[in-house]
Design an enzyme around this catalytic site. Sequence first.
Site, short mmCIF file in Angstrom:
data_model
loop_
_atom_site.label_atom_id
_atom_site.label_comp_id
_atom_site.label_asym_id
_atom_site.label_seq_id
_atom_site.Cartn_x
_atom_site.Cartn_y
_atom_site.Cartn_z
CG LEU A 16 23.44 15.76 28.53
CD1 LEU A 16 23.82 14.59 27.64
CD2 LEU A 16 21.91 15.90 28.58
CB THR A 34 34.43 15.77 39.41
OG1 THR A 34 34.28 15.44 38.01
CG2 THR A 34 34.39 14.50 40.24
CG ASP A 58 42.43 19.22 34.44
OD1 ASP A 58 41.92 18.45 33.59
OD2 ASP A 58 43.36 19.99 34.16
CG ASN A 85 28.73 14.33 31.26
OD1 ASN A 85 28.13 14.11 30.21
ND2 ASN A 85 28.77 15.53 31.83
CB SER A 136 30.35 7.46 23.28
OG SER A 136 30.98 7.53 22.03
CE1 TYR A 150 32.87 15.24 21.08
CE2 TYR A 150 31.74 14.75 19.02
CZ TYR A 150 31.76 14.78 20.40
OH TYR A 150 30.65 14.36 21.10
CE LYS A 154 32.62 12.18 23.23
NZ LYS A 154 32.49 12.04 24.70
CB THR A 185 23.81 20.29 26.53
OG1 THR A 185 24.87 20.02 25.60
CG2 THR A 185 22.83 19.13 26.55
#
Length: 279
Positions: A16, A34, A58, A85, A136, A150, A154, A185
């Site tokens: 994305l 970045t 990073d 992101n 998120s 994970y 979030k 993705t």
Amino acid sequence: MATARTWFITGASRGLGALWSEAILEHGDQVAATARDAAVFKPLADRYGSRLLPLELDVTDRAAVDAAVHAAERQFGSIDVLVNNAGHMLHGAVEEVSAEQARAQMDVNYFGALWTTQAVLPGMRERRSGRILQVSSIGGLVAYPALGIYQASKWALEAMSQSLAAEVEVYGIHVTLIEPIMFPTGLAAASPQSQPNPAYTHAREALYAGASASGFVPGDPAATSAALLAVADAPNPPLRVLFGAGGLDALRTEFAGRLAGLEEWDHISRLAQGNPAEK
């Protein structure tokens, strides 16, 4: 013609983030993009010239984050929109995940977003305007088996961002949590996995079964660009917005279940209160 905005986007090399960077440049805005390897931005730089600032970053390195934000501010004068992101999706049951994997997950998904947010806030406060878009997940609102760490990253991002929104509204800064549902993705394939323990085969099976039962249909990643721009253009953007269809039904079930459970055990809540007058 509206004045071009400057966007700072982390994790812009693929998925994305890459789609959004190109769409924003095509829209006429400027982007500080970045990635761990800024060489991936050469095709965009060749097409859009000085409107793109490729930055090697990073996000887990706080000093590097500060330096990248300052570089973008020197190049463009200000940062109008931050898009956090950068991230990955660690697969694994809670017991399976190593300490290193758990820390890396939090470092990228939560602390990386925190460092960039803190870095852009002084400039946004001074100008009394700005947009912070936190990427998120629907997994930031619900929790499924085999994705606990994970989703913990979030959920942490959700809490921080909701508090932040209340703190910075007075300065004209808007915070929005973007909750993608299901988009092909390559995120899952590119993300780490724990060493599977046969004791948790049922958890992985439940995750896949739940994904099928939810009725979620993979969305078109390219279509999210228009949605992102619409959120950024909204005079009063939402605190949370789902990207993709079908999420509302899942959330209605989730939140109804939470309330039902709390109501069922309200007698324990009252017992813990310790007030004889409480009814």
